[in-house]
Design a protein around this motif. Structure first.
Motif, PDB file in Angstrom:
ATOM      1  N   CYS A   4      -3.070  38.515 -21.870  1.00 58.45           N
ATOM      2  CA  CYS A   4      -4.086  37.818 -23.037  1.00 58.45           C
ATOM      3  C   CYS A   4      -4.552  38.841 -24.287  1.00 58.45           C
ATOM      4  N   SER A   6      -8.011  37.825 -25.109  1.00 57.28           N
ATOM      5  CA  SER A   6      -9.278  38.232 -24.556  1.00 57.28           C
ATOM      6  C   SER A   6      -9.312  38.822 -24.204  1.00 57.28           C
ATOM      7  N   CYS A   7      -9.181  39.114 -22.975  1.00 53.22           N
ATOM      8  CA  CYS A   7      -9.520  40.168 -22.211  1.00 53.22           C
ATOM      9  C   CYS A   7      -8.464  41.151 -21.795  1.00 53.22           C
ATOM     10  N   CYS A  18      -4.727  32.317 -19.164  1.00 52.55           N
ATOM     11  CA  CYS A  18      -4.846  33.277 -18.529  1.00 52.55           C
ATOM     12  C   CYS A  18      -5.561  33.093 -17.615  1.00 52.55           C
ATOM     13  N   GLU A  20      -7.094  35.309 -15.585  1.00 52.42           N
ATOM     14  CA  GLU A  20      -8.452  35.501 -15.753  1.00 52.42           C
ATOM     15  C   GLU A  20      -9.520  35.312 -16.623  1.00 52.42           C
ATOM     16  N   CYS A  21      -9.257  35.233 -17.095  1.00 56.13           N
ATOM     17  CA  CYS A  21     -10.239  34.203 -18.221  1.00 56.13           C
ATOM     18  C   CYS A  21     -10.259  32.609 -18.870  1.00 56.13           C
ATOM     19  N   PHE A  23      -8.551  31.890 -21.234  1.00 60.33           N
ATOM     20  CA  PHE A  23      -7.887  32.148 -22.806  1.00 60.33           C
ATOM     21  C   PHE A  23      -6.539  31.764 -22.784  1.00 60.33           C
TER      22      PHE A  23
HETATM   23 ZN    ZN Z   1      -7.805  37.037 -20.930  1.00 62.41          ZN
END
Ligand code: ZN
Length: 49
Positions: A4, A6-7, A18, A20-21, A23
């Motif tokens: 990712c 982003s994170c 993603c 996780e986030c 994105f």
């Molecule tokens: Zn992410």
């Protein structure tokens, strides 16, 4: 494996969003946008996998 932008989470799923986030690396033209500076090169995405 995808990473990712982003994170920086690493994940291995078929979708590009993603887990996780949330994105999604898609630019305004609708293409996956992981490496804006390398998209013109044939192996621009190679380092991702
Ligand atoms: Zn992410």
């Amino acid at each position: 494996m995808k990473i990712c932008l982003s994170c920086n989470a690493r994940f291995n799923i078929s979708e590009w969003n993603c887990p996780e986030c949330g994105f999604i690396p898609i630019n305004k033209e609708g293409y996956l946008c992981f490496a804006p500076d390398l998209t013109k090169e044939s192996e621009g995405f190679k380092y991702i996998f």
